[in-house]
Write an enzyme that holds these catalytic residues in place. Structure first.
Site, mmCIF file in Angstrom:
data_model
loop_
_atom_site.group_PDB
_atom_site.id
_atom_site.type_symbol
_atom_site.label_atom_id
_atom_site.label_comp_id
_atom_site.label_asym_id
_atom_site.label_seq_id
_atom_site.Cartn_x
_atom_site.Cartn_y
_atom_site.Cartn_z
ATOM 1 N N ASP A 43 59.826 17.264 29.848
ATOM 2 C CA ASP A 43 60.415 18.550 30.233
ATOM 3 C C ASP A 43 61.858 18.365 30.703
ATOM 4 O O ASP A 43 62.736 19.199 30.408
ATOM 5 C CB ASP A 43 59.595 19.195 31.355
ATOM 6 C CG ASP A 43 58.193 19.586 30.918
ATOM 7 O OD1 ASP A 43 58.036 19.988 29.755
ATOM 8 O OD2 ASP A 43 57.267 19.484 31.745
ATOM 9 N N ASN B 138 45.767 18.221 25.042
ATOM 10 C CA ASN B 138 46.873 17.368 24.589
ATOM 11 C C ASN B 138 47.900 17.151 25.700
ATOM 12 O O ASN B 138 49.107 17.369 25.527
ATOM 13 C CB ASN B 138 47.545 17.977 23.350
ATOM 14 C CG ASN B 138 48.463 16.990 22.655
ATOM 15 O OD1 ASN B 138 48.257 15.775 22.735
ATOM 16 N ND2 ASN B 138 49.480 17.498 21.982
ATOM 17 N N CYS C 111 0.814 -1.225 0.000
ATOM 18 C CA CYS C 111 0.000 0.000 0.000
ATOM 19 C C CYS C 111 0.846 1.274 0.000
ATOM 20 O O CYS C 111 0.315 2.367 -0.212
ATOM 21 C CB CYS C 111 -0.967 -0.003 1.182
ATOM 22 S SG CYS C 111 -0.207 -0.375 2.759
ATOM 23 N N THR D 57 55.634 24.124 33.833
ATOM 24 C CA THR D 57 54.406 24.726 33.305
ATOM 25 C C THR D 57 53.655 25.348 34.468
ATOM 26 O O THR D 57 53.349 24.669 35.459
ATOM 27 C CB THR D 57 53.530 23.662 32.623
ATOM 28 O OG1 THR D 57 54.254 23.100 31.527
ATOM 29 C CG2 THR D 57 52.230 24.271 32.116
ATOM 30 N N SER E 98 45.779 8.318 42.181
ATOM 31 C CA SER E 98 47.086 7.821 42.624
ATOM 32 C C SER E 98 47.488 8.571 43.890
ATOM 33 O O SER E 98 47.756 9.767 43.851
ATOM 34 C CB SER E 98 48.139 8.048 41.536
ATOM 35 O OG SER E 98 47.799 7.368 40.361
ATOM 36 N N ILE F 228 46.487 22.607 34.122
ATOM 37 C CA ILE F 228 45.131 22.066 34.042
ATOM 38 C C ILE F 228 44.961 21.083 35.188
ATOM 39 O O ILE F 228 45.791 20.185 35.375
ATOM 40 C CB ILE F 228 44.898 21.357 32.692
ATOM 41 C CG1 ILE F 228 45.222 22.301 31.524
ATOM 42 C CG2 ILE F 228 43.466 20.842 32.602
ATOM 43 C CD1 ILE F 228 44.412 23.571 31.509
#
Length: 509
Positions: A439, A479, A133, A456, A395, A460
């Site tokens: 580093d 990153n 149909c 640094t 940790s 973060i």
């Protein structure tokens, strides 16, 4: 005690004798005359709101093609509509993004809806599966709102009674449904019409219900006439919401506006106005609620959890002043900040909604309806979804160092503990920087001598109650392969690395 009925008020509307005022005007009347005289004098109070209402959409019946098709996948201007209904019925949601990744949220379901209301042509493309149909496999035509049989707006959650304000504790700006929130509590965004809000004006705090609004209440919806068809999703007075419906073909693009919240999604600004019949003195008194009477909590949207920290409580009068003073903690210090406030809804348009509805009633074009039932009472329940927090994989104890050590001393710490990340702290254990094994390698190659030369400083970080999924996104975004975990005073309590996250997700598999 003054008692009126909706039937009596409607008779006065038909005769042009009804006294109709907006909620703003009612405040002054009650202040000057008192609630009793106001109830005797005023028949209807009109309210209004105009804000982003993501939980909105439209049911559309396109009519049958020849040969007919049973639509399975449906797209309007490349925005997918839900087609799991009858053959040519679909629902287009305001927050649905565009299928084209280059367009994405810049043109979504809300924009399709506004274009239809504006009378613009919209491309309909649909795929189907063939049956005896419904033999057609696909259709591709251009349509307007006049071409479809029905376009019924049905919005599952509109017209919030109370909407929390938002700020952001993070060190970077974030993109939310409350707009762009600046770092370190540097702005506060709010939404809502305050003293014009329909549900605020009708709320009964004693019964925690609504005086007149319910199923069947006739309303102003998007410039046309609509109805309340039930409580909205997540309805939980005093955080009430409404489910509403109306004919899209009656609506006005002035009161239906598409928008895109940057990096969040598309949304639909909807104008809603509700008339409140002043049946008694208590209703009159409630309809005089002011901005300063409505408490607004401010939450920290920088905290990526369902239950966000409460930063402060305020009211709409303060929020509308353009600035607010917050007592907050930044980098472990309690500070007082005066910051700008901004609205993501429009009070000006809310006022216009209330004024337009008032004129409709005065002109006899809009009669009130009796509700057929009250709005339901519900308890909001959270989704039962498992979550892994940072503290679950942390940790501990943290291995840290001070900035006055040499490069060689830092290298020995990394080797001794078999780690690649070393947070640098001050004498109080507060984070001031971070170094990695990479580093150290660079420092040796460049003949650097001290940690301060290579660390640094803009680090973060994460918190113990932060979801691991969110930390993984953060690490990918910047990153990096590890983030120190700090407390509210920026003291280091641990570290999460990409190795920790890999072990977690590897175990889930």
């Amino acid at each position: 005690m003054i008692m009126k009925t909706i039937k009596e008020i409607n008779e006065k509307i038909k005769k042009g004798e009804a006294v109709v005022v907006t909620a703003e005007e009612m405040i002054k009347i009650v202040e000057e005359e008192g609630a009793k005289r106001a109830a005797d004098y005023v028949d209807v109070v009109t309210t209004g709101t105009f804000g982003a209402m993501c939980s909105s959409g439209v049911f559309i019946n396109f009519g049958h093609s020849d040969p007919p098709i049973k639509m399975l996948r449906i797209y309007l201007n490349n925005v997918e509509a839900y087609g799991g209904l009858a053959a040519v019925d679909a629902y287009i949601g305001a927050a649905q993004p565009n299928e084209d990744p280059d367009v994405d949220i810049d043109y979504g379901g809300a924009h399709v809806i506004e274009d239809l209301v504006r009378g613009k042509e919209v491309e309909l493309y649909a795929e189907g599966y063939t049956t005896d149909c419904y033999p057609r496999k696909e259709v591709n035509v251009r349509i307007t709102l006049d071409d479809v049989n029905q376009a019924i707006m049905v919005n599952p959650r509109n017209c919030y009674q109370t909407y929390a304000a938002a700020t952001n504790s993070r060190e970077e700006k974030i993109y939310t449904y409350m707009g762009i929130l600046l770092p370190e509590y540097n702005n506060v965004h709010y939404s809502g019409a305050g003293q014009l809000n329909p549900l605020q004006n009708d709320y009964n705090p004693e019964t925690k219900s609504f005086n007149t609004i319910g199923i069947g209440t006739r309303i102003f919806l998007g410039g046309g006439i609509g109805y309340v068809i039930g409580e909205g999703t997540q309805h939980n007075p005093p955080f009430g919401t409404l489910m509403v419906k109306g004919d899209l073909k009656q609506m006005n693009p002035k009161f239906i506006r598409a928008a895109t919240m940057p990096r969040y999604g598309s949304t639909l600004y909807v104008g809603i106005g509700i008339p409140i019949p002043v049946l008694n003195e208590k209703i009159a008194e409630r309809c005089a609620i002011r901005d300063e009477d409505i408490e607004v909590p401010i939450y920290d949207y920088g905290f990526p959890r369902r239950d966000r920290p409460l930063i402060a409580k305020t009211n709409y009068k303060v929020l509308r002043s353009g600035k607010i003073t917050l007592n907050v903690n930044i980098d472990g210090k309690d500070v007082e900040k005066t910051v700008k406030t901004g609205s993501v809804s429009s009070y000006k348009m809310a006022r216009e909604v209330a004024e337009t509805l008032k004129q409709w009633i005065l002109d006899g074009k809009f009669l009130l309806t009796e509700r057929v039932d009250t709005l339901g009472r519900a308890e909001n329940k959270p989704m039962k979804s498992p979550i892994t927090l940072v503290k679950d994989i942390l940790s501990k104890p943290p291995i840290t160092a001070h900035s006055n050590i040499s490069i060689m001393e830092a290298a020995k710490i990394l080797i001794k503990h078999n780690i690649n990340h070393l947070p640098i702290v001050d004498e109080h254990g507060k984070l001031v920087g971070i170094i990695t094994s990479w580093d150290i390698a660079k420092a040796l190659a460049q003949n650097k001598k001290t940690i301060e030369e290579i660390m640094t400083r803009n680090v973060i970080t994460a918190h113990e109650d932060e979801p691991v999924d969110h930390v993984a996104i953060k690490m990918s975004k910047y990153n990096i392969s590890g983030v120190p975990v700090v407390d509210d005073y920026r003291r280091v309590v641990g570290i999460v690395t990409s190795e920790d996250i890999s072990r977690l997700f590897g175990g889930k598999k």
